[in-house]
Design an enzyme around this catalytic site. Structure first.
Site, mmCIF file in Angstrom:
data_model
loop_
_atom_site.group_PDB
_atom_site.id
_atom_site.type_symbol
_atom_site.label_atom_id
_atom_site.label_comp_id
_atom_site.label_asym_id
_atom_site.label_seq_id
_atom_site.Cartn_x
_atom_site.Cartn_y
_atom_site.Cartn_z
ATOM 1 C CG HIS A 1 5.205 12.085 3.546
ATOM 2 N ND1 HIS A 1 4.222 11.378 2.904
ATOM 3 C CD2 HIS A 1 5.464 13.138 2.680
ATOM 4 C CE1 HIS A 1 3.811 11.761 1.686
ATOM 5 N NE2 HIS A 1 4.987 13.209 1.631
ATOM 6 C CE LYS B 1 2.673 -3.247 5.234
ATOM 7 N NZ LYS B 1 1.918 -1.981 5.137
ATOM 8 N NE ARG B 2 12.548 0.068 2.195
ATOM 9 C CZ ARG B 2 13.656 0.711 1.708
ATOM 10 N NH1 ARG B 2 13.413 1.455 0.714
ATOM 11 N NH2 ARG B 2 14.920 0.998 2.273
ATOM 12 C CE LYS C 1 6.589 0.608 6.201
ATOM 13 N NZ LYS C 1 5.246 1.214 5.742
ATOM 14 C CB THR D 1 -0.330 4.346 -0.346
ATOM 15 O OG1 THR D 1 1.149 3.759 -0.512
ATOM 16 C CG2 THR D 1 -0.466 5.975 0.028
ATOM 17 C CE LYS E 1 0.121 1.444 -3.693
ATOM 18 N NZ LYS E 1 1.533 1.084 -3.705
HETATM 19 C C1 LIG Z 1 2.289 1.212 -2.408
HETATM 20 C C2 LIG Z 1 3.794 0.708 -2.466
HETATM 21 C C3 LIG Z 1 4.532 0.945 -1.245
HETATM 22 C C4 LIG Z 1 4.111 1.553 -0.011
HETATM 23 O O1 LIG Z 1 3.358 0.580 0.727
HETATM 24 P P1 LIG Z 1 2.869 0.685 2.218
HETATM 25 O O2 LIG Z 1 2.499 -0.637 2.740
HETATM 26 O O3 LIG Z 1 1.943 2.043 2.527
HETATM 27 O O4 LIG Z 1 4.095 1.018 2.949
HETATM 28 C C5 LIG Z 1 5.914 0.480 -1.278
HETATM 29 N N1 LIG Z 1 6.601 -0.071 -2.423
HETATM 30 C C6 LIG Z 1 5.732 -0.234 -3.483
HETATM 31 C C7 LIG Z 1 6.508 -0.832 -4.652
HETATM 32 C C8 LIG Z 1 4.405 0.201 -3.567
HETATM 33 O O5 LIG Z 1 3.654 -0.242 -4.749
#
Ligand SMILES: *Cc1c(COP(=O)(O)O)cnc(C)c1O
Length: 828
Positions: A372, A563-564, A569, A673, A677
Site C-alpha cells: 500500500h 484525508k489524513r 499529501k 480512494t 468517492k
Molecule cells: C476514503 C477515506 C479515506 C481515504 O482518503 P484518501 O484521500 O484516499 O487518503 C480516509 N478517511 C476516511 C474517513 C475515508 O472515508
C-alpha cells in the site's frame, strides 16, 4: 437441544423465528427487543434504548441468512478468502444493514408508528473507527463487496477497545480524546468466549527426538486469550451474510487469587491488565510504521488467532492439509499481518509434523500480499532482537526461509554479494531487522499494488530485484469503493436521480453509470443534477452548523481536501494557495471582485507523534481564523476545518463537494480512494498524475479533470538534478509573498516563531516539492475559477465524472482479485 431434534432438523439449522418483513412485523419485533433486551417500555425509553432495539431488530431479520451462510461455508469446503487486516474503518452500521436487508422504508414507517424518527435514531450510533484512513476503509469496502458478490470469505482483525482518537481543536491545535465507541456496547457484535484461542509469546525453542526425527518446538513464556467477536456483513439485497471476526485480548487467568488474598491487589490484576492492553488501542499512525513492541504483539495476536480459528473451526473433520491451497487464500492487507507466514509454517511443520519443503510449497500458494505504499520509511521492519525475544521460533523459521531463498538467488545469479544483501529478508543496518515486505513477497503467490502507476513503480523502483527473480508474481488491482455506502446511502438524492434515468442496476453493476453519458447533453437533467448538488450543500451546511457552529455561505464553490494529514499529501500546497489569494487581495494585486467565492473545507487527523503534521493543522486553523474575519475579503473566501474527520463526516462532505483536491507529489500516493468517492459523487478533481488519479483522468477525459504539477519522471529528474526549494521561492514573487506573509506572523498574532518550523522546512528541505509545483497549481486553480463561472458546463463535466467512474467500484476490485490472485469459484 432436545433428543428428538436431530442436528439436521430444520429448526436446528435455522433460527426458530424470523420477523415478518412488514411494518407490523418490524413494530412487533422492535417493541419486543425494547422490552426484553433493553428492559424498558416504549414510553420510558431513551434514544439509546431505541437505537439498540432497532439494531437488534435488523439483526433478527439477518440472522437466518447468516446462520445459513456459516453452515454453507462449512459444508461445501469450497475455496474461500481469509482477509487479514489490522484495520477496518467501518463507519456506522445501521443504515448499511437496513439497506442491505431492504428494510429502510419498513423501518421508517414502523418507527413513525411508534412516534420515533429513523433519522434521530441513526444519529445515536457511534461509528466504529477501527482504522486510520484509506487502508482501513478499503478493508471495509472489500468485505462489503465480498458479501455482495457472494464470495465465501471471512474478514479477520482486531477489536480495539479504543479506535482512532476523537480529534478536537484547542486554540487551533489538535487535541486527541479517547474514542470510547463501546460505552453503550455494540449491538452488532456477538462474543464467542467459548471459541477463544490461546496465543503465546516469549520463551525459548528446543529440539527433541520424535521417534528418530529431530523436531523443533516452541516453549512459550506467557499466554493471552483471544476472544472472537463476530459481526454480520450483509451483502446488498442478495440474502448473503458474511462474517467479520475481530479478536479481543483477555488474560488467561482473570487474576491470581493467591496473590489477591495476600493483599497485593495491584499485583493480582497486573497480569490481566497487561494481557488486555494488546487489543486496547489502535495505533493512530498512518503511512509510517510505529516500531513498538505492543504493535508487533497486536499483529501476531490477531493473525495467530485467525489461522488457528480457520484450521480448527472452518475445516471439515480430518481435512487433508496438503489440499489447503484449494481451500483457502490468506490475503495480507499491507505488511501488518505478514507474521502470519512464519506462524503458518510453524503450525504445519512443528504441530502437524509436515516436511519443511511440503509445508513451504503449501504456504507459497496460500498467501498473497497487497502493498500500500511507495514511501521507503513506511516499509515495516522488525528488529531481530525484538522478534527473537517475542517470537523465538518464528525468527528461526524466517531465517530458514531467507537462507533457502538466498540459496536460490545465488543459484540463479551467482555470488553477487551486493544483490544478495539487497534481496535478503534480513537487513543488517542500522540494526539487524526483518523486512516484512520482503518476507511477504517471497512467501506470497502474488504481490499486488493498488493502482496502475503504483504497481508499475513497485516493480521498477521498490522491489525490482524481486520482480526479475519472480516473473509473473507482481500484478495490479486498482482500489475501489463500495457504491452502496459512498453513493446509494451517502447521496440519496443523486441516487434517486440516477435510478430515475437508468434504473437501479448500477448499485451492483457500477459500470452501468455509463448509461448516464447521454444525459449530460440533456438540459433538464443538468438542471436536476445541479439542484441535487445544491440540496446536498444545504444538508452539509445544516450538519456543520449543528456539529461545529459553522456558517456555510450560499453560492460558493465548495473546495474540499479531506484525508489524513501527511506532508506527502501536501495540505501545505492548498494552504499556500489560500494564503496567496488572501495576500493578493490585501496587497491590492487582485481586486476582491475578481475572487471567485469559495469555501474551502479541510478534514484531517494527524498522528499524535507527527509534529510537523500537527503544526500544519495549526496553520490551517490559524489561516482560517484570519481569512474568515478579514472584511477586505468580503466573505468571498472561507476556510472551514471541522474536527474529527471520519466516515460519517465523509458521507456528508463528499456529496456536497464541487472540487476534489488530490494534490500529492507524483509518485507518493499509492492509489487514494477519496479521489474515487468524489468523482463518483460529481465533484471535479484538481490533481497530480499520481495514484488512481491517473486512471480517473484517463476515464473522465482531460476536459473534465484539472491536471497540474510534475509527473513522476519529472519529480525523479528534479530529485536527481538536486532540488533547491529556495530557488523557486526566489524566482516567484507570488510564492515569496505568500511564504513571507506566514513567516511575518500574520497568522500567529505577530509571533514569528509559531510557524517558523513550517516555513524553514519549506525553504530548505521541502521533501515533497510543494514549492516546485506551486506555480502550476495556482495556474490550474485559475482555470478552475474560469470553468466554475460557466455553471452549466461545469455540471455537464460533473455528470460525465459520475458516468465514467463506475470502474472504481470495489466490486470490480474484488472481481480483479478473484481473476488475478484468488481464483475462487463462482458464488454458490
Ligand atoms: C476514503 C477515506 C479515506 C481515504 O482518503 P484518501 O484521500 O484516499 O487518503 C480516509 N478517511 C476516511 C474517513 C475515508 O472515508
Amino acid at each position: 437441544m432436545p433428543d428428538s431434534l436431530s442436528p439436521t432438523h430444520p429448526l436446528a439449522l435455522a433460527p426458530v423465528f424470523a420477523p415478518a418483513s412488514t411494518k407490523d412485523g418490524f413494530v412487533e419485533q422492535f417493541l419486543h427487543n425494547l422490552n426484553f433486551d433493553q428492559g424498558v417500555a416504549l414510553s420510558s425509553s431513551s434514544a439509546t434504548d431505541q437505537y439498540l432495539a432497532v439494531a437488534h431488530t435488523v439483526r433478527d431479520y439477518l440472522m437466518a441468512r447468516w446462520l445459513e451462510d456459516l453452515r454453507r461455508q462449512r459444508e461445501t469446503q469450497s475455496k474461500g478468502v481469509c482477509y487479514l487486516s489490522a484495520e477496518y474503518l467501518l463507519g456506522r452500521q445501521l443504515d448499511n444493514n437496513l439497506l442491505a436487508s431492504d428494510l429502510t422504508e419498513i423501518a421508517r414507517e414502523a418507527l413513525a408508528e411508534c412516534g420515533i424518527s429513523l433519522d434521530d435514531i441513526r444519529a445515536e450510533e457511534v461509528e466504529p473507527g477501527l482504522g486510520n484512513g484509506g487502508l482501513g476503509r478499503l478493508a471495509a469496502c472489500f468485505i462489503d463487496s465480498l458479501a455482495t458478490l457472494g464470495v465465501p470469505s471471512i474478514g479477520y482483525g482486531i477489536r480495539y477497545e479504543y479506535g482512532i482518537f476523537r480529534q478536537t481543536f484547542v486554540d487551533g491545535q489538535q487535541v486527541e480524546q479517547p474514542d470510547a465507541w463501546l460505552t453503550v456496547g455494540s449491538p452488532w457484535e456477538f462474543a464467542h468466549p467459548e471459541n477463544a484461542q490461546t496465543i503465546s509469546f516469549g520463551g525459548h525453542t528446543e529440539t527433541y527426538d520424535d521417534e528418530g526425527v529431530t523436531r523443533s518446538r516452541w516453549v512459550p513464556g506467557w499466554n493471552v486469550q483471544a476472544v472472537p467477536y463476530n459481526y454480520m456483513v450483509p451483502g446488498y439485497q442478495n440474502g448473503r451474510v458474511n462474517t467479520l471476526r475481530l479478536w479481543s485480548a483477555v488474560a488467561t487467568d482473570a487474576f491470581d487469587l493467591r496473590i489477591f488474598n495476600s493483599g497485593d491487589y495491584e499485583e493480582a490484576v497486573r497480569a490481566q491488565t497487561f494481557a488486555e492492553t494488546i487489543s486496547k488501542v489502535l495505533y493512530p499512525e498512518d503511512s509510517t510504521p510505529q516500531g513498538k513492541e505492543l504493535r508487533l504483539q497486536q499483529q501476531y495476536f490477531f493473525v495467530a488467532a485467525s489461522i488457528h480459528d480457520f484450521l480448527d473451526n472452518m475445516l471439515s473433520e480430518g481435512y487433508d492439509l496438503s489440499n489447503l491451497p484449494n481451500r483457502v487464500i490468506f490475503q495480507l492487507n499491507d505488511t501488518h499481518p505478514v507474521i502470519a507466514v512464519p506462524e503458518f509454517m510453524r503450525v504445519l511443520v512443528d504441530e502437524k509434523h509436515m516436511e519443511w519443503d511440503a509445508a513451504w510449497a503449501i504456504t507459497q500458494q496460500c498467501f498473497a500480499y497487497t502493498c500500500h505504499t511507495l514511501l521507503p520509511e513506511a516499509l515495516e521492519v522488525w528488529p531481530v532482537e525484538l522478534l527473537g525475544r517475542l517470537l523465538p521460533r518464528h525468527l528461526e523459521i524466517i531465517y530458514r526461509i531467507n537462507e533457502e531463498f538466498l540459496t536460490a538467488v545465488r543459484a540463479q545469479y551467482g555470488d553477487d554479494e551486493m544483490l544478495i544483501r539487497n534481496m535478503s529478508i534480513i537487513a543488517e543496518h542500522p540494526v539487524r531487522s526483518v523486512r516484512m515486505a520482503y518476507l511477504a513477497t517471497v512467501a506470497g503467490a502474488k504481490v499486488n499494488g493498488v493502482a496502475e502507476l503504483h504497481s508499475q513503480l513497485l516493480r521498477e523502483k521498490v522491489l525490482p530485484d524481486f520482480d526479475a527473480f519472480f516473473p509473473g508474481k507482481f500484478t495490479n488491482v486498482t482500489n475501489g469503493v463500495t457504491p452502496r455506502r459512498f453513493l446509494r446511502l451517502s447521496n440519496p438524492e443523486l441516487s434517486r436521480l440516477i435510478t430515475a434515468a437508468i434504473g437501479d442496476g448500477w448499485v451492483t453493476d457500477l459500470e452501468r453509470l455509463r448509461e448516464l453519458e447521454p444525459f449530460a447533453e440533456d438540459a433538464d437533467f443538468r438542471r436536476a443534477f445541479a439542484e441535487v448538488k445544491a440540496a446536498n450543500k444545504r444538508v452539509l451546511s445544516t450538519v456543520l452548523r449543528e456539529r461545529d457552529g459553522f456558517a456555510v455561505s450560499d453560492g460558493h464553490m465548495l473546495d474540499v481536501m479531506v484525508k489524513r494529514l501527511h506532508e506527502y499529501k501536501r495540505q501545505l500546497l492548498k494552504v499556500l494557495h489560500i494564503v496567496s489569494t488572501y495576500e493578493g487581495v490585501v496587497s491590492g494585486r487582485v481586486a476582491v471582485s475578481d475572487v471567485v467565492p469559495r469555501t474551502v473545507i479541510f478534514g484531517a487527523k494527524a498522528a499524535p507523534g507527527y509534529a510537523m503534521a500537527k503544526r500544519i493543522i495549526h496553520l490551517i486553523n490559524a489561516v482560517g481564523e484570519v481569512v474568515n474575519n478579514d472584511a477586505r475579503l468580503e466573505g468571498r473566501l472561507q476556510v472551514l476545518f471541522p474536527p474529527n474527520y471520519n466516515v460519517t463526516l465523509a458521507e456528508r462532505v463528499i456529496p456536497a463537494a464541487d472540487l476534489s483536491e488530490q494534490i500529492s507529489l507524483a509518485g507518493k500516493e499509492a492509489s487514494g480512494t477519496g479521489n474515487m468517492k468524489f468523482a463518483l459523487n460529481g465533484a471535479l478533481t484538481i490533481g497530480t498524475d499520481d495514484g488512481a488519479n491517473v486512471e480517473i483522468r484517463q476515464l473522465v477525459g482531460d476536459d473534465n479533470f484539472f491536471l497540474f504539477g510534475m509527473s513522476e519522471p519529472e519529480v525523479d529528474a528534479l530529485e536527481t538534478a538536486g532540488y533547491r526549494p529556495s530557488e523557486f521561492y526566489q524566482a516567484d514573487p507570488q510564492l515569496r509573498a505568500a511564504i513571507d506573509l506566514i513567516a511575518s506572523g500574520a497568522f500567529s498574532h505577530g509571533d514569528r516563531s509559531v510557524f517558523e518550523p513550517v516555513v524553514s522546512n519549506l525553504l530548505y528541505e521541502d521533501r515533497f516539492m510543494v514549492l516546485a509545483d506551486f506555480a502550476s497549481y495556482v495556474a490550474e486553480q485559475g482555470r478552475v475559477d474560469a470553468a466554475y463561472a460557466d455553471q452549466d458546463a461545469w455540471t455537464r463535466s460533473a455528470i460525465l465524472n459520475v458516468a465514467r467512474t463506475g470502474f472504481f467500484s470495489s466490486d470490480r476490485s474484488i472481481g480483479d482479485y478473484i481473476d488475478r490472485i484468488w481464483h475462487t469459484p463462482p458464488a454458490l
